[in-house]
Design an enzyme around this catalytic site. Structure first.
Site, short mmCIF file in Angstrom:
data_model
loop_
_atom_site.label_atom_id
_atom_site.label_comp_id
_atom_site.label_asym_id
_atom_site.label_seq_id
_atom_site.Cartn_x
_atom_site.Cartn_y
_atom_site.Cartn_z
N THR A 117 0.81 -1.22 0.00
CA THR A 117 0.00 0.00 0.00
C THR A 117 0.84 1.27 0.00
OG1 THR A 117 -1.53 1.31 1.37
CG2 THR A 117 -0.15 -0.25 2.52
N TYR A 141 -1.63 0.15 10.03
CA TYR A 141 -1.88 -0.59 8.78
C TYR A 141 -0.67 -0.49 7.86
CZ TYR A 141 -3.63 -1.28 4.04
OH TYR A 141 -3.77 -1.69 2.73
#
Ligand code: UDP
Length: 327
Positions: A117, A141
């Protein structure tokens, strides 16, 4: 048949990847614990229920199908939740990926395509976010995904586990044939929430922060169509099959849109009003995340064809209107 083990194949991106793999002549084997995925999204190959941290179950599935490669999507992916419960992210994403990588190595399956990501880059104003950019995640995350990238490099050095890492920007849209689409429970992503607000499934869309240092004060993101994204994964798999070196690729379009631009476009595409409430910033959100790279286009031959905002919103709206998960 050439089997590809697809972790998270019952989820949003994984289910689209299974469709793309099947169309390219592979048999996707979905491995998913159904914690956030849906068994009825598994339409393009066998389903094996299991958790990433369950090594014995993974060994069993590797032995049964002898996949030639792994596409690893299974992960928790909510920035807000990761700030409130980071242990969940380190356990599920990092420990889970470790177990998967160990099982892959033990089975002699040494090609892995990993879904990472842009959140690994963190908040870096005025820095072009290409693959050489330093990674300073500001939420758990992003930190969990960066840790997995590090593990992949170590595993390549020690065990020859070759990999393609894709750093996604914001994934949106749905299969134009509406066989699969986006559905999270609870939903936290911008476009599905806007569509829910438009058709009354929720009262309003809350804009998280209007005081960012952007032209209209709302966060800017680079949105990429899920079908274009999974096409890149098939190219990434071919890259490894062709014996090329492990590589990192950003997947974004290079164009940023603010939250307000997305709500305005959604109103235009659906021809419906978007009820909006302005709220405070969401912890962990970066101001601006826009890819500054064309590496995937130049090296993989990636040709995104559906990643315009109207197309992504239109495909998401068509999927939304099928009412697949209105149960
Ligand atoms: N966002 C928002 N309201 C919402 C959900 C998201 O304003 O109810 C904003 C969020 O702050 C971010 C953008 O929309 O700037 C995209 O958020 P999303 O959760 O879809 O993806 P993320 O960027 O966190 O991966």
């Amino acid at each position: 048949m050439t089997h590809i083990l697809v972790t998270g194949g019952a989820g949003y991106i994984g289910s689209h990847a299974c469709k793309a793999l099947a169309a390219a002549g592979y048999t996707p084997i979905t491995y998913d614990n159904l914690s956030t995925g849906w068994q009825d999204a598994v339409k393009f190959g066998p389903f094996e229920q299991g958790d990433l941290t369950d090594r014995a179950r993974l060994d069993q599935v590797f032995a049964a199908y002898q996949p030639v490669a792994v596409m690893h999507f299974a992960a928790l992916s909510q920035v807000g939740e990761s700030m409130q419960n980071p242990g969940l992210y380190w356990h599920n994403n990092v420990a889970g990926s470790l177990s998967l990588m160990q099982a892959a190595v033990a089975a002699g399956c040494l090609d892995l395509v990993f879904s990472s990501t842009c959140a690994t880059y963190g908040d870096q104003d005025n820095v072009v976010l290409d693959e050489t950019c330093a990674q300073f995640p500001i939420n758990a995350y992003g930190a969990s995904k960066r840790a997995i990238e590090d593990m992949l490099r170590d595993f390549e050095g020690a065990y020859g586990l070759r990999h393609v890492i894709f750093r996604y920007f914001n994934v949106a849209g749905a299969d134009p044939e509406a066989q699969v689409g986006e559905f999270h429970q609870p939903e936290t992503h911008l476009i599905p929430l806007i569509l829910d607000a438009i058709d009354g499934k929720r009262d309003a869309l809350t804009i998280f922060g209007t005081d960012y240092d952007t032209p209209d004060g709302t966060c800017v993101r680079d949105y990429v169509h899920v079908c274009d994204l999974v096409d890149a994964h098939v190219l990434g798999l071919n890259w490894l099959e062709n014996g090329k070196e492990s590589r990192v690729f950003n997947l974004g379009t290079g164009t940023g849109f603010s939250v307000r631009e997305v709500t305005d476009q959604s109103a235009a595409v659906t021809n419906r009003a978007v009820p909006i409430v302005e709220g405070p910033r969401r912890p962990g959100d970066c101001t601006r995340l826009v890819s500054g790279s064309t590496r995937a286009v130049a090296e993989l031959g990636w040709k995104p064809t559906r990643s315009t905002l109207p197309q992504m919103i239109g495909d998401a709206w068509r999927w939304h209107q099928t009412g697949h998960y209105d149960k």
